[in-house]
Design a protein around this motif. Structure first.
Motif, PDB file in Angstrom:
ATOM      1  N   MET A   1       0.825  -1.209   0.000  1.00 41.75           N
ATOM      2  CA  MET A   1       0.000   0.000   0.000  1.00 41.75           C
ATOM      3  C   MET A   1       0.860   1.260   0.000  1.00 41.75           C
ATOM      4  SD  MET A   1      -3.257   1.013   2.416  1.00 41.75           S
ATOM      5  CE  MET A   1      -2.341   1.392   3.895  1.00 41.75           C
ATOM      6  N   LEU A   2       2.023   1.197   0.636  1.00 42.75           N
ATOM      7  CA  LEU A   2       2.914   2.350   0.665  1.00 42.75           C
ATOM      8  C   LEU A   2       3.346   2.759  -0.740  1.00 42.75           C
ATOM      9  CD1 LEU A   2       5.176   1.557   3.764  1.00 42.75           C
ATOM     10  CD2 LEU A   2       3.366   3.277   3.589  1.00 42.75           C
ATOM     11  N   GLN A   3       3.543   1.763  -1.606  1.00 42.92           N
ATOM     12  CA  GLN A   3       3.907   2.083  -2.980  1.00 42.92           C
ATOM     13  C   GLN A   3       2.790   2.840  -3.694  1.00 42.92           C
ATOM     14  OE1 GLN A   3       4.890  -1.712  -4.682  1.00 42.92           O
ATOM     15  NE2 GLN A   3       7.012  -1.672  -3.928  1.00 42.92           N
ATOM     16  N   LEU A   4       1.546   2.436  -3.441  1.00 42.69           N
ATOM     17  CA  LEU A   4       0.408   3.125  -4.051  1.00 42.69           C
ATOM     18  C   LEU A   4       0.285   4.547  -3.528  1.00 42.69           C
ATOM     19  CD1 LEU A   4      -2.251   0.256  -3.962  1.00 42.69           C
ATOM     20  CD2 LEU A   4      -1.044   1.135  -5.968  1.00 42.69           C
ATOM     21  N   ILE A   5       0.494   4.723  -2.212  1.00 41.91           N
ATOM     22  CA  ILE A   5       0.422   6.066  -1.619  1.00 41.91           C
ATOM     23  C   ILE A   5       1.514   6.953  -2.199  1.00 41.91           C
ATOM     24  CG2 ILE A   5       0.626   7.381   0.519  1.00 41.91           C
ATOM     25  CD1 ILE A   5      -0.536   4.945   1.977  1.00 41.91           C
ATOM     26  N   ASN A   6       2.728   6.410  -2.281  1.00 48.11           N
ATOM     27  CA  ASN A   6       3.834   7.182  -2.859  1.00 48.11           C
ATOM     28  C   ASN A   6       3.551   7.551  -4.311  1.00 48.11           C
ATOM     29  OD1 ASN A   6       5.373   7.115  -0.501  1.00 48.11           O
ATOM     30  ND2 ASN A   6       6.382   5.182  -1.062  1.00 48.11           N
ATOM     31  N   ALA A   7       2.975   6.623  -5.048  1.00 53.33           N
ATOM     32  CA  ALA A   7       2.655   6.892  -6.453  1.00 53.33           C
ATOM     33  C   ALA A   7       1.594   7.987  -6.562  1.00 53.33           C
ATOM     34  CB  ALA A   7       2.172   5.613  -7.132  1.00 53.33           C
ATOM     35  N   ASN A   8       0.575   7.926  -5.692  1.00 52.85           N
ATOM     36  CA  ASN A   8      -0.477   8.948  -5.706  1.00 52.85           C
ATOM     37  C   ASN A   8       0.089  10.326  -5.381  1.00 52.85           C
ATOM     38  OD1 ASN A   8      -2.563   7.166  -6.328  1.00 52.85           O
ATOM     39  ND2 ASN A   8      -3.010   6.726  -4.186  1.00 52.85           N
ATOM     40  N   MET A   9       0.912  10.390  -4.327  1.00 55.35           N
ATOM     41  CA  MET A   9       1.462  11.671  -3.900  1.00 55.35           C
ATOM     42  C   MET A   9       2.433  12.235  -4.944  1.00 55.35           C
ATOM     43  SD  MET A   9      -0.221  12.153  -1.215  1.00 55.35           S
ATOM     44  CE  MET A   9       0.551  13.710  -0.753  1.00 55.35           C
ATOM     45  N   PHE A  10       3.206  11.347  -5.574  1.00 53.12           N
ATOM     46  CA  PHE A  10       4.132  11.806  -6.613  1.00 53.12           C
ATOM     47  C   PHE A  10       3.361  12.349  -7.811  1.00 53.12           C
ATOM     48  CE2 PHE A  10       6.813  11.039 -10.370  1.00 53.12           C
ATOM     49  CZ  PHE A  10       7.930  11.789 -10.018  1.00 53.12           C
ATOM     50  N   ARG A  11       2.276  11.662  -8.170  1.00 53.75           N
ATOM     51  CA  ARG A  11       1.458  12.129  -9.301  1.00 53.75           C
ATOM     52  C   ARG A  11       0.852  13.499  -8.998  1.00 53.75           C
ATOM     53  NH1 ARG A  11      -3.791  12.115  -9.871  1.00 53.75           N
ATOM     54  NH2 ARG A  11      -4.098  10.721  -8.085  1.00 53.75           N
ATOM     55  N   THR A  91      -7.208  -2.240  -0.739  1.00 55.80           N
ATOM     56  CA  THR A  91      -5.906  -1.579  -0.655  1.00 55.80           C
ATOM     57  C   THR A  91      -5.901  -0.289  -1.458  1.00 55.80           C
ATOM     58  OG1 THR A  91      -4.799  -3.716  -0.403  1.00 55.80           O
ATOM     59  CG2 THR A  91      -3.436  -1.849  -1.045  1.00 55.80           C
ATOM     60  N   LEU A  92      -6.516  -0.315  -2.631  1.00 58.03           N
ATOM     61  CA  LEU A  92      -6.615   0.890  -3.462  1.00 58.03           C
ATOM     62  C   LEU A  92      -7.434   1.973  -2.761  1.00 58.03           C
ATOM     63  CD1 LEU A  92      -7.257  -0.743  -6.950  1.00 58.03           C
ATOM     64  CD2 LEU A  92      -5.129   0.254  -6.115  1.00 58.03           C
ATOM     65  N   ILE A  93      -8.548   1.560  -2.159  1.00 62.55           N
ATOM     66  CA  ILE A  93      -9.419   2.519  -1.473  1.00 62.55           C
ATOM     67  C   ILE A  93      -8.696   3.152  -0.293  1.00 62.55           C
ATOM     68  CG2 ILE A  93     -11.537   2.745  -0.121  1.00 62.55           C
ATOM     69  CD1 ILE A  93     -12.759   0.559  -1.874  1.00 62.55           C
ATOM     70  N   LEU A  94      -8.006   2.330   0.495  1.00 66.46           N
ATOM     71  CA  LEU A  94      -7.285   2.846   1.662  1.00 66.46           C
ATOM     72  C   LEU A  94      -6.130   3.755   1.248  1.00 66.46           C
ATOM     73  CD1 LEU A  94      -7.170  -0.289   4.003  1.00 66.46           C
ATOM     74  CD2 LEU A  94      -8.534   1.785   4.290  1.00 66.46           C
ATOM     75  N   SER A  95      -5.433   3.390   0.195  1.00 64.04           N
ATOM     76  CA  SER A  95      -4.314   4.225  -0.267  1.00 64.04           C
ATOM     77  C   SER A  95      -4.811   5.582  -0.748  1.00 64.04           C
ATOM     78  CB  SER A  95      -3.550   3.520  -1.388  1.00 64.04           C
ATOM     79  OG  SER A  95      -4.355   3.387  -2.552  1.00 64.04           O
TER      80      SER A  95
END
Length: 215
Positions: A1-11, A91-95
């Motif tokens: 999930m951390l990877q998804l959060i990092n990807a969202n924040m980077f985007r 996981t997507l929803i939580l991220s």
């Protein structure tokens, strides 16, 4: 999930429109108070105008944050691709929720910087109680933004529609639901139901939180 959060924040960080929009809001807030400083130079008026402007933050800032976090991914079908790669839907929803929380925290801190530092630059001497009142309202508006984004995200995930989700967010933040409910209380049958459920409405819960801050 951390990877998804990092990807969202980077985007989000890479989007120039976000920086331009926040700068536009910042310059607008500062410009209004500079104009009022030259025309009236009244610290009480600064407090009233700041509270009024903060009341619009759920609409103007919250709507943009919602579209920034959710709409782009719905349009590009990013979630479908992530699910195809093996990520669980929860996981997507939580991220996405954590990303929204982080962005709201960023916005809240920027709002606090504006409402607390600007009066010092303008030469206003605000009391500690007034500063505390402004901090409380900023925190409450941030909480509203997060709650409304979460509710609108349900519509976004359920219908996969940006338009419906954005309309849902607007309905919550504009107070349309509250106005309709208050209008229906004129009917005795509905009024009895309203008395029972009113303590659990968002407006009532936000008022309780605000009163808790004051105490």
């Amino acid at each position: 999930m951390l990877q998804l959060i990092n990807a969202n924040m980077f985007r989000i960080y890479k989007k120039k429109s976000m920086r331009y929009y926040l700068l536009f809001i910042s310059f607008g807030f500062i410009g209004i108070h500079l104009f009022m400083k030259t025309q009236y130079n009244d610290p009480d008026l600064y407090l009233m105008s700041t509270q009024a402007l903060l009341g619009f933050s759920t609409l103007f800032i919250g709507t943009y944050l919602f579209s920034l976090i959710y709409n782009d991914d719905i349009n590009s079908k990013t979630d479908l691709v992530s699910i195809g790669l093996g990520h669980k839907r929860m996981t997507l929803i939580l991220s996405r929720f954590v990303s929204a929380l982080l962005m709201v925290l960023v916005v809240v801190n920027l709002m606090l910087l504006h409402v607390l530092i600007l009066p010092r630059i303008l030469g206003y001497e605000l009391s500690h109680s007034v500063c505390f009142l402004l901090v409380q309202q900023v925190l409450l508006e941030g909480l509203k933004i997060l709650v409304y984004i979460t509710l609108a995200s349900i519509v976004s995930y359920w219908f996969q529609s940006n338009i419906l989700a954005t309309i849902t967010y607007f309905v919550f933040t504009s107070g349309i639901v509250t106005s309709i409910i208050q209008l229906l209380t004129n009917f005795s049958a509905f009024n009895n139901i309203y008395v029972k459920v009113s303590p659990y409405l968002l407006s009532s819960l936000f008022n309780k939180i605000y009163l808790a801050f004051l105490s």
